[in-house]
Design a protein around this motif. Structure first.
Motif, PDB file in Angstrom:
ATOM      1  N   HIS A   9       0.858  -1.176   0.000  1.00  0.00           N
ATOM      2  CA  HIS A   9       0.000   0.000   0.000  1.00  0.00           C
ATOM      3  C   HIS A   9       0.901   1.235   0.000  1.00  0.00           C
ATOM      4  O   HIS A   9       1.673   1.447   0.934  1.00  0.00           O
ATOM      5  N   VAL A  10       0.804   2.019  -1.073  1.00  0.00           N
ATOM      6  CA  VAL A  10       1.690   3.174  -1.259  1.00  0.00           C
ATOM      7  C   VAL A  10       0.823   4.426  -1.358  1.00  0.00           C
ATOM      8  O   VAL A  10      -0.088   4.498  -2.189  1.00  0.00           O
ATOM      9  N   TYR A  11       1.136   5.445  -0.519  1.00  0.00           N
ATOM     10  CA  TYR A  11       0.328   6.654  -0.469  1.00  0.00           C
ATOM     11  C   TYR A  11       1.227   7.893  -0.535  1.00  0.00           C
ATOM     12  O   TYR A  11       2.328   7.907   0.033  1.00  0.00           O
ATOM     13  N   ASN A  12       0.735   8.916  -1.239  1.00  0.00           N
ATOM     14  CA  ASN A  12       1.370  10.237  -1.224  1.00  0.00           C
ATOM     15  C   ASN A  12       2.868  10.166  -1.526  1.00  0.00           C
ATOM     16  O   ASN A  12       3.717  10.555  -0.719  1.00  0.00           O
ATOM     17  N   GLY A  14       4.629  11.835  -3.641  1.00  0.00           N
ATOM     18  CA  GLY A  14       5.302  13.086  -3.984  1.00  0.00           C
ATOM     19  C   GLY A  14       5.157  13.452  -5.436  1.00  0.00           C
ATOM     20  O   GLY A  14       4.494  12.778  -6.229  1.00  0.00           O
ATOM     21  N   ALA A  15       5.818  14.543  -5.829  1.00  0.00           N
ATOM     22  CA  ALA A  15       5.576  15.162  -7.125  1.00  0.00           C
ATOM     23  C   ALA A  15       6.082  14.353  -8.306  1.00  0.00           C
ATOM     24  O   ALA A  15       5.538  14.440  -9.405  1.00  0.00           O
ATOM     25  N   THR A  16       7.128  13.573  -8.128  1.00  0.00           N
ATOM     26  CA  THR A  16       7.738  12.886  -9.268  1.00  0.00           C
ATOM     27  C   THR A  16       7.861  11.381  -9.096  1.00  0.00           C
ATOM     28  O   THR A  16       8.268  10.689 -10.021  1.00  0.00           O
ATOM     29  N   ALA A  17       7.531  10.860  -7.947  1.00  0.00           N
ATOM     30  CA  ALA A  17       7.815   9.450  -7.676  1.00  0.00           C
ATOM     31  C   ALA A  17       6.721   8.542  -8.232  1.00  0.00           C
ATOM     32  O   ALA A  17       5.535   8.845  -8.164  1.00  0.00           O
ATOM     33  N   ILE A  18       7.138   7.399  -8.782  1.00  0.00           N
ATOM     34  CA  ILE A  18       6.226   6.338  -9.201  1.00  0.00           C
ATOM     35  C   ILE A  18       5.774   5.570  -7.961  1.00  0.00           C
ATOM     36  O   ILE A  18       6.533   5.395  -6.997  1.00  0.00           O
ATOM     37  N   GLY A  19       4.563   5.085  -7.985  1.00  0.00           N
ATOM     38  CA  GLY A  19       4.082   4.292  -6.856  1.00  0.00           C
ATOM     39  C   GLY A  19       4.794   2.956  -6.760  1.00  0.00           C
ATOM     40  O   GLY A  19       5.562   2.704  -5.828  1.00  0.00           O
ATOM     41  N   THR A  35      -2.482   8.814  -5.016  1.00  0.00           N
ATOM     42  CA  THR A  35      -1.915  10.167  -5.095  1.00  0.00           C
ATOM     43  C   THR A  35      -0.407  10.168  -5.297  1.00  0.00           C
ATOM     44  O   THR A  35       0.348  10.704  -4.501  1.00  0.00           O
ATOM     45  N   ASN A  36       0.052   9.581  -6.387  1.00  0.00           N
ATOM     46  CA  ASN A  36       1.452   9.728  -6.765  1.00  0.00           C
ATOM     47  C   ASN A  36       1.596  10.873  -7.759  1.00  0.00           C
ATOM     48  O   ASN A  36       0.616  11.495  -8.153  1.00  0.00           O
TER      49      ASN A  36
END
Length: 276
Positions: A9-12, A14-19, A35-36
């Motif tokens: 589970h990956v959240y938030n 940031g502006a450039t990061a892939i999930g 929200t990636n």
């Protein structure tokens, strides 16, 4: 390469990061990304297997995979780009895509799409490249065409409704069979040349079935309440048989082979069309 992600589970991010990202021969099972940045939530290489995963509010595409891949039982909502993008020779099944910024499901050549729902994409709902199959799927309220097929594509037992342009539109030597279309803004079905459309139902729209090309077979379809014409052909060289039109009209260019248009089945021949 060869990575396996399970129950992630990956959240938030940031502006450039892939999930979640992985190379060839990798998989993800029961993972979610929310929200990636303006890049794919799931970005996998060739021979990928993505199953029971969820992408929400991606700033880029929801799920991207390379060739020879499988995406199944996934849910993509609110992706800024495409919902699901697949390389050639892939399969997508039992997926739901809602509110994508561009195309809902965008598939390259030789791909099979089954049991999918695509709703409210900014562009086309489902876009199938050459030699692909779209089956048992729904495309509704998308910005342009509900289901787009390039050359040699089969669309079978699908529903396209309330899309911003055509319901289903296919290029050369394609087949549309046993489908339903309702209230699309232009044509419920549009075919290029060398196509076959059979067993389909059209309700509303400007045109039920439309074509500006030749060498098509238009057989055993029904159209109701088109505002322009139920079957609208602007080129000759097509065969039109056993269709029924209610509350609308035929509009044919000279040079088409059209079964006699009857108003009652009493005394009609086996290849006749009906308008009532």
């Amino acid at each position: 390469l060869n990575s396996n992600s399970t129950d992630c589970h990956v959240y938030n991010t940031g502006a450039t990061a892939i999930g979640l990202a992985a190379g060839d021969h990798s998989s993800a099972t029961r993972c979610s990304v929310r929200t990636n940045g303006p890049v794919p939530a799931f970005d996998f290489g060739n021979f990928a297997n993505i199953t029971h995963c969820h992408s929400e509010s991606s700033g880029g595409d929801g799920i991207d995979v390379g060739t020879n891949s499988s995406v199944s039982d996934c849910n993509v909502t609110d992706a800024a780009g495409e919902g699901i993008g697949l390389g050639g020779y892939s399969r997508v099944e039992r997926c739901i895509v809602q509110n994508s910024g561009t195309t809902g499901i965008n598939a390259s050549i030789h791909t099979i799409m089954t049991d999918c729902i695509v709703d409210n994409s900014g562009g086309a709902g489902i876009d199938a490249d050459d030699n692909s199959i779209v089956r048992d799927s729904v495309a509704a309220s998308n910005g342009t065409i509900g289901i787009v097929g390039d050359q040699h594509v089969s669309i079978i037992n699908c529903t396209a409704a309330r899309n911003g342009e055509d319901g289903s539109s296919v290029d050369t030597a394609s087949v549309i069979r046993d489908c339903t279309a309702r209230a699309n803004a232009v044509a419920n079905y549009r075919i290029a040349n060398d196509c076959r459309i059979t067993g389909c139902h059209s309700d509303g729209g400007q045109f039920g079935i439309a074509s500006s090309s030749n060498d098509n077979t238009i057989d055993s379809n029904s159209t109701v309440d088109a505002t322009g014409a139920g079957i609208f052909l602007t080129a000759g060289g097509n065969i039109v048989t056993r269709n029924t039109l209610s509350g609308t009209v035929f509009s044919f260019e000279v040079g088409n082979d059209v079964g006699t248009i009857q108003t009652t089945p009493v005394g009609a021949g086996p290849w006749d069309n009906f308008a009532f």
